[in-house]
Structures are given as C-alpha cells and as structure tokens.
Motif scaffolding. Structure first.
Motif, mmCIF file in Angstrom:
data_model
loop_
_atom_site.group_PDB
_atom_site.id
_atom_site.type_symbol
_atom_site.label_atom_id
_atom_site.label_comp_id
_atom_site.label_asym_id
_atom_site.label_seq_id
_atom_site.Cartn_x
_atom_site.Cartn_y
_atom_site.Cartn_z
ATOM 1 N N UNK A 82 0.980 -0.949 -0.958
ATOM 2 C CA UNK A 82 -0.332 -0.360 -0.088
ATOM 3 C C UNK A 82 0.610 1.613 -0.029
ATOM 4 N N UNK A 83 2.070 0.917 0.684
ATOM 5 C CA UNK A 83 2.676 2.296 0.725
ATOM 6 C C UNK A 83 3.624 2.791 -0.490
ATOM 7 N N UNK A 84 4.066 1.428 -1.599
ATOM 8 C CA UNK A 84 4.508 1.776 -2.130
ATOM 9 C C UNK A 84 3.810 2.106 -3.211
ATOM 10 N N UNK A 85 2.339 1.445 -3.582
ATOM 11 C CA UNK A 85 1.502 2.012 -4.431
ATOM 12 C C UNK A 85 1.048 3.779 -4.503
ATOM 13 N N UNK A 86 1.357 4.159 -3.111
ATOM 14 C CA UNK A 86 0.595 5.619 -3.129
ATOM 15 C C UNK A 86 1.441 6.255 -2.960
ATOM 16 N N UNK A 87 3.073 5.852 -3.265
ATOM 17 C CA UNK A 87 3.925 7.023 -3.165
ATOM 18 C C UNK A 87 3.932 8.009 -4.458
ATOM 19 N N UNK A 88 3.281 7.549 -5.401
ATOM 20 C CA UNK A 88 2.744 8.255 -6.546
ATOM 21 C C UNK A 88 2.144 9.561 -5.943
ATOM 22 N N UNK A 89 0.901 8.968 -5.534
ATOM 23 C CA UNK A 89 0.041 9.752 -4.841
ATOM 24 C C UNK A 89 1.004 11.197 -3.669
#
Length: 196
Positions: free
Chosen positions: A149-156
C-alpha cells in the motif's frame, strides 16, 4: 583558551586508491544506469534467495527437531519467526517509509536527514512487536500488505506534496525520478502479490 588541533592521521596513496575503488563499486559510478539497474535487480534477487532459504531452513529444522530447546522450543521458534518477518517484510515497510518521510518531513526541519533515518529505523523497529503479537502467517500478510500500500500510494503522496507526478517526469525526461516512482509501483504490485 587554547584549542589543540589534532592532525589527521596520514593516509597513504594506496589506501586512498583502494577507498576510491570500493566507493566506486558500492555506488556503481561506472557503466551508467544499466549497471546501476543491474546492481539493483541483483540485490533484489539475492535478497529473495536469502529470505526464502532462511525460511525453508527454519521450517525444515522446526519439523525435524521438535524438542531442540526443551520445553521452550515452541517459544524459541516463535521468536525466530517474528525476527524473520521483521527482517524481511519489516525492512520493506521501513524502506518505503523512508521515502514517505522524505516527502512528509518539513523542509526546514533541523537535521532533516537524521529524521529521515529515524523514520526508517522506527518503522523497522515497530515491525518486530507487530510480528510477535500476530501469528506468523498473519504477520507476513499484514506487513507485505502495508509495504504494498505504501509503495502504490507513493506517487499520490509525491503529487500531493510536490505537485509532480509520474507522467510529468517522463515528459521532462527525468529518468531518475520516473524510475523511482515506477519502481515503487512495481514493488507495490509485487508486495500486494506476496500478501495475497
């Protein structure tokens, strides 16, 4: 008040050359980005090899020697399992958490670089009590899910904190930032797959 200045220890020419070679190898200052990516992928593959080998060894040994530590055998292997989760899945959370800290800590914060390292270490340290409190299977799933979740949300988070985003990096030809975000997304999918 007199201040005594201690002279720097003398370094030989050979020592300096060895240091420069080791530093160049460590930082991959040769061969450009293809070599840096090769180092990165080789590091990931080596980490996966060590992690799976350690887990398989522990499972095999636990089955083979049910009373290796007497009455404490179950507790000893439980602690070993928790350390395994924290050292493998927990460091994934800490690593991506470091990038989150980089974007969330105020720019004017004194010793900001030290605080980024503290974020990494605190997150990694927190993964151990979590792994001790949860069953090993649940701890693996939950920690990989958090890392994903942290990786996928990093661009956001990056877009919210800097106004920049993946496609802007690509359009500007900023391969380094584009690569970081794309790699974070790829790792997020991989961690989500591990959690699943």
């Amino acid at each position: 008040v007199l201040q005594v200045q201690r002279p720097e220890p003398p370094t030989s020419f050979a020592t300096e050359q060895v240091h420069q070679v080791i530093e160049a190898l460590h930082l991959a200052r040769f061969g450009g980005w293809p070599i840096k990516w090769l180092y990165f992928i080789s590091g990931l593959l080596g980490t996966v090899m060590v992690a799976t080998g350690a887990n398989l060894f522990m499972v095999k040994r636990r089955r083979k020697s049910a009373l290796e530590f007497g009455a404490a055998t179950g507790a000893v292997y439980r602690v070993i399992e928790a350390f395994s989760v924290a050292s493998m899945a927990g460091i994934c959370i800490a690593s991506i958490g470091y990038l989150w800290g980089n974007r969330l800590l105020p720019a004017e914060l004194a010793q900001r670089d030290i605080w980024e390292i503290r974020v990494f270490l605190w997150l990694w340290a927190a993964s151990l009590p979590h792994a001790l409190l949860r069953s090993p299977g649940r701890a693996w799933v939950e920690q990989f899910a958090v890392a994903g979740a942290l990786c996928l949300a990093l661009p956001l988070l990056n877009q919210a904190s800097t106004g920049q985003q993946l496609w802007l990096y690509a359009m500007a030809g900023d391969g380094q930032r584009f690569g970081v975000e794309l790699t974070a997304l790829a790792l997020g999918v991989a961690f989500a797959g591990c959690a699943w």
